[in-house]
Design an enzyme around this catalytic site. Structure first.
Site, mmCIF file in Angstrom:
data_model
loop_
_atom_site.group_PDB
_atom_site.id
_atom_site.type_symbol
_atom_site.label_atom_id
_atom_site.label_comp_id
_atom_site.label_asym_id
_atom_site.label_seq_id
_atom_site.Cartn_x
_atom_site.Cartn_y
_atom_site.Cartn_z
ATOM 1 N N TYR A 51 51.222 46.796 37.574
ATOM 2 C CA TYR A 51 50.835 45.698 36.695
ATOM 3 C C TYR A 51 51.956 45.555 35.687
ATOM 4 C CZ TYR A 51 46.062 45.048 38.301
ATOM 5 O OH TYR A 51 44.958 44.736 39.042
ATOM 6 N N ASP A 89 48.326 38.651 41.795
ATOM 7 C CA ASP A 89 47.100 37.839 41.850
ATOM 8 C C ASP A 89 46.166 38.093 40.676
ATOM 9 O OD1 ASP A 89 46.042 40.323 42.388
ATOM 10 O OD2 ASP A 89 45.541 39.911 44.473
ATOM 11 N N HIS A 135 42.813 40.805 46.477
ATOM 12 C CA HIS A 135 42.396 41.820 45.509
ATOM 13 C C HIS A 135 40.952 42.271 45.775
ATOM 14 C CE1 HIS A 135 43.840 43.132 41.308
ATOM 15 N NE2 HIS A 135 42.725 43.810 41.481
HETATM 16 O O1 173 Z 1 40.387 45.142 40.467
HETATM 17 C C1 173 Z 1 40.443 45.762 39.410
HETATM 18 O O2 173 Z 1 39.424 46.206 38.890
HETATM 19 C C2 173 Z 1 41.733 45.943 38.786
HETATM 20 O O3 173 Z 1 42.691 45.678 39.406
HETATM 21 C C3 173 Z 1 41.877 46.405 37.398
HETATM 22 C C4 173 Z 1 42.780 45.784 36.579
HETATM 23 C C5 173 Z 1 42.902 46.191 35.270
HETATM 24 C C6 173 Z 1 42.123 47.213 34.773
HETATM 25 C C7 173 Z 1 41.231 47.851 35.597
HETATM 26 C C8 173 Z 1 41.114 47.448 36.906
#
Ligand code: 173
Length: 497
Positions: A235, A263, A354
């Site tokens: 991320y 995404d 996702h």
């Molecule tokens: O799918 C999710 O839950 C995920 O990708 C996510 C993103 C940020 C924080 C926690 C989970």
């Protein structure tokens, strides 16, 4: 040494101390900066917060975020009152069910893990892992789309020996699958993501490490054996210096692929999870204290606030300048973006929505795969799939080796599997993940034989009939095992007094 009684006195917004992993921290001034809001910390003011802290923070989050002078030192363990944990009736039933799990030998398919996990997991963990966006149409479509692809098996091909090993981004793997990234692994089991690492190591399968793992990145790398390959899901932080540090650290630790999630500029709304949070803390007390962060959206929303929604194609050049790892875009959903990814010189794309957790009514990865392969062949005459230089991955809804073989026939290099492994370890720990991989291995072996394929090279487009794939209105027999696990959504209800 600080006594438990002293800590207990600092139990308010004016002076708030908490204990995490045997150490005392003064978090008074940090309360309003906590990404998850102050209320959750105040619930543990003057107390030991370790159990709540663990699944949602890497172990070093508190030590790195809090100035040194706020690290007050170790708590005297003998002074801590043994807290009598109030065991709710729901918890009692859950524990009791845990004792009545079927023997692992009785688990026959990945669906079985899901059925058991649903019964024995802590409810918030089940709600978080199983939930998906909006009406969860895409979540279900991901699985159902595989029902629109049928086989055209060949016969009399000497399938005495079959070999379904392959190579993904230059690494050999025993099966054309990888364990994909999923956040908050400790919600389901105290060892979290390390359950996946250790099992993947034993089976020669690649694990993608999530940015938002419960274990720290280094703990997960340290849990791997020498020969084991790990990838990293990224991320992208608004603070690019932090992103650069993280990426370069990963490369220095031997990570073999950088999967940038594209995404999730904002986290989707997962209503099952949100409803669980309401029921957990009581809707009446939400948003007291003028909280900055909307806790109703759960921990995931809170901890994802660092993700940069401004990420764009132009950033790819920078990523290439900071790392030599192959870069793959995770979450591509159209042929147009796949072609752009290719033109930007990345090593591949994951055709993924996702796990149905982002845009509802996004199409399944397997459906997108067919259009991507067709349009890429037009874009680059002579290009063939699976392709070494531009690898296509698919994830979402996969429960059987036959699902994977359908994707391979249609041109995928490999297929990501996420939730089933979480369910496997939430119900049975590391042994569960090993069993899940063994089940897939056995399914591959049998289905390769039944298809008349000695190696994955024989699993070609002519082995499937995917004509119906993009038609969203077809009647096929229901998948009873899958449907009995699928938990129907419930609407708003009148609260009990
Ligand atoms: O799918 C999710 O839950 C995920 O990708 C996510 C993103 C940020 C924080 C926690 C989970």
């Amino acid at each position: 040494m600080i006594s438990g009684a002293t800590v207990a006195q600092h139990n308010s917004r004016e002076s708030c101390w908490i204990i995490v992993h045997g150490k005392v921290y003064d978090v008074t001034e940090f309360l309003d900066d906590h990404p998850g809001g102050s209320k959750i910390i105040l619930k543990y003011a003057g107390k030991d917060a370790t159990e709540e802290y663990d699944p949602i923070h890497p172990p070093d989050a508190i030590t790195t975020n809090l100035p040194k002078e706020k690290h007050l030192g170790p708590v005297d363990p003998s002074s801590l009152q043994k807290t009598v944990k109030v065991v709710t009736s729901v918890e009692k039933v859950r524990k009791e069910k845990l004792n009545r799990r079927p023997l692992i030998d009785e688990i026959l398919s990945l669906h079985d893990f899901e059925a058991i996990a649903k019964e024995v997991m802590p409810l918030p963990a089940w709600a978080y892992y199983s939930s998906a966006a909006d009406d969860e149409i895409t979540n279900r479509e991901n699985h159902v789309a595989y029902h629109r692809v049928w086989f055209r098996p060949r016969v009399l091909r000497d399938v005495n020996k079959v070999d379904f090993s392959t190579s993904l981004l230059g690494t050999k793997t025993s099966m054309p699958i990888y364990i994909t990234a999923t956040a908050l692994g400790k919600l389901g089991h105290p060892e979290g993501e390390k359950n996946l690492t250790r099992a993947a190591g034993k089976f020669g399968v690649i694990q993608m490490i999530p940015t938002l793992a419960s274990c720290s990145f280094d703990e997960i790398v340290d849990a791997a054996i020498d020969s084991q390959t790990q990838w990293m899901q990224l991320y992208v932080n608004k603070n690019r210096d932090l992103t650069k540090k993280f990426v370069q650290h990963a490369e220095s630790r031997g990570i073999k692929g950088l999967f940038i999630t594209v995404d999730a500029p904002q986290l989707g709304r997962r209503e099952k999870d949100m409803r669980m949070k309401f029921e957990d803390s009581g809707a009446k007390v939400q948003n007291e204290n003028g909280e900055q962060v909307d806790r109703n959206q759960g921990a995931a929303r809170a901890i994802s606030s660092f993700i940069d929604p401004g990420l764009c194609w132009a950033d790819l050049k920078w990523f290439k300048s900071i790392t030599k790892m192959p870069i793959i875009l995770k979450g591509v959903q159209t042929w147009e973006d796949a072609v752009m990814a290719y033109d930007h010189g990345v090593a591949g794309v994951v055709l993924s929505n996702h796990g149905g957790r982002q845009l509802d009514f996004a199409r399944s990865g397997i459906e997108v795969l067919v259009e991507v392969v067709a349009k890429m062949k037009e874009h680059v005459p002579g290009m063939t799939f699976p392709n070494e230089k531009f690898q296509l991955f698919v994830d979402g809804g996969v429960r059987r080796a036959t699902d994977v073989l359908k994707a391979v026939a249609l041109g995928a290099n490999g297929v990501g599997i996420g939730r089933p492994f979480l369910y496997a370890y939430s119900a049975y720990g590391q042994e569960g993940v090993e069993k899940a991989l063994q089940i897939l291995h056995d399914e591959f072996e049998m289905n390769m034989r039944l298809l008349g394929a000695q190696t994955l090279k024989d699993v070609v487009p002519a082995m499937v009939d995917a004509r119906g794939l993009s038609s969203h209105v077809v009647s096929v027999p229901g998948d009873r095992l899958y449907e009995s696990n699928y938990e129907s959504m419930v609407g708003a209800r009148i609260r009990e007094e």
